[in-house]
Design an enzyme around this catalytic site. Sequence first.
Site, PDB file in Angstrom:
ATOM      1  N   THR A  12      -2.341  -7.272   3.607  1.00  0.00           N
ATOM      2  CA  THR A  12      -3.611  -7.992   3.419  1.00  0.00           C
ATOM      3  C   THR A  12      -3.421  -9.508   3.418  1.00  0.00           C
ATOM      4  OG1 THR A  12      -4.564  -6.140   2.230  1.00  0.00           O
ATOM      5  CG2 THR A  12      -5.557  -8.267   1.797  1.00  0.00           C
ATOM      6  N   SER A  53       1.159  -2.072   4.874  1.00  0.00           N
ATOM      7  CA  SER A  53       2.352  -1.543   4.209  1.00  0.00           C
ATOM      8  C   SER A  53       2.372  -0.020   4.150  1.00  0.00           C
ATOM      9  CB  SER A  53       2.524  -2.151   2.829  1.00  0.00           C
ATOM     10  OG  SER A  53       1.619  -1.598   1.904  1.00  0.00           O
ATOM     11  N   THR A  85       0.512  -4.831  -0.277  1.00  0.00           N
ATOM     12  CA  THR A  85       0.758  -4.502  -1.690  1.00  0.00           C
ATOM     13  C   THR A  85       0.878  -2.997  -1.958  1.00  0.00           C
ATOM     14  OG1 THR A  85      -1.610  -4.493  -2.191  1.00  0.00           O
ATOM     15  CG2 THR A  85      -0.424  -6.580  -2.505  1.00  0.00           C
ATOM     16  N   ASP A  86       0.374  -2.165  -1.019  1.00  0.00           N
ATOM     17  CA  ASP A  86       0.353  -0.721  -1.309  1.00  0.00           C
ATOM     18  C   ASP A  86       1.747  -0.131  -1.507  1.00  0.00           C
ATOM     19  OD1 ASP A  86      -2.373  -0.770  -1.216  1.00  0.00           O
ATOM     20  OD2 ASP A  86      -2.568   0.197   0.731  1.00  0.00           O
TER      21      ASP A  86
END
Length: 323
Positions: A12, A53, A85-86
Amino acid sequence: MKKILALHTGGTISMSANDLGEVSTNKENPLLDSRFIDDNIELTNEAVLNKPSEHITPEDMLVIQKRVQQAESEDYDGIVITHGTDTLEETAYFLDLTLPNHLPIVLTGAMRSSNEIGSDGVYNFQSAILTAAADESTDKGVLVVMNDEIHTARYVTKTHTTNVDTFRTPTFGPIGLVGKRGIHYFQELIQQTVMPIDKLKHNVYLLKAYAGMPASLLECLDKADTNGLVIEGLGAGNMPLETVEAIKHLLADQIPVVMVSRCYNGVAEPIYDYPGGGIDLERMGVTFCQGLNGPKARIKLLIGISAGLKGQTLRDYISNAVS
Ligand code: ASP
């Protein structure tokens, strides 16, 4: 003058939203043009990957790891890695387990894409650069910097789907803060053994336990092709009665079974002595892994197996969260 290398991998932080608010990957990562306005820091940007990710695989993690290793001989003082971030915590922990950490290595990302109101990307990127450039950041293991907090890769986890304050270390909090006038550390990290790996094994799985979990979920694993299994067990590390025989069969086939807790906080420990209780599972040969969540325990098991560890040596590596 500190020389910082920023390796960009996507996520993101490098995406944009359209007029409907739908977020997607840009062809070219906009962070590649970033400049750092500080006479004491020289920033070099480089694209390693450009993916969300969820598309990052352990092979990608190895690619990032090799690039970081190479950078150690290229005269950089610190490395920043931007990442979705995932799965950021998994890549961060992979690097933490496999790199000697001579240089500060700091991962960061964003919860709001590059053109959204209140976008946190540039701010987090700047905080990560400042952290990587700080002398105090050496020998801290791989770090994750988000929302003014510095966390260890080992224990940080994403806790909220959309809030910018999503990265937390549930058991003991961040080890440091990014202040207006510099970086402040409050905790020391216990050093760990580095496990260098060159190639990866596959088929190390993660399952989550629940009330009424059937044995069939474990039985459907192809035993000939399964190298290891991590289970997020119940509470301190207990399993439904129905699954116990299936776990025994996996262990009898020399498949390592690792127990962590599905609880968000605390450590898995063998406490209960009845069928499916932690003591019973440990007696059967299940390895308890303290303090790691399921995705991280899976990364550790994958690395241990890929490094060729077996039997008691593998169990010792997995069971001690700090070595
Ligand atoms: N889905 C995005 C990713 O992990 C989420 C983010 O980066 O915040 O790539």
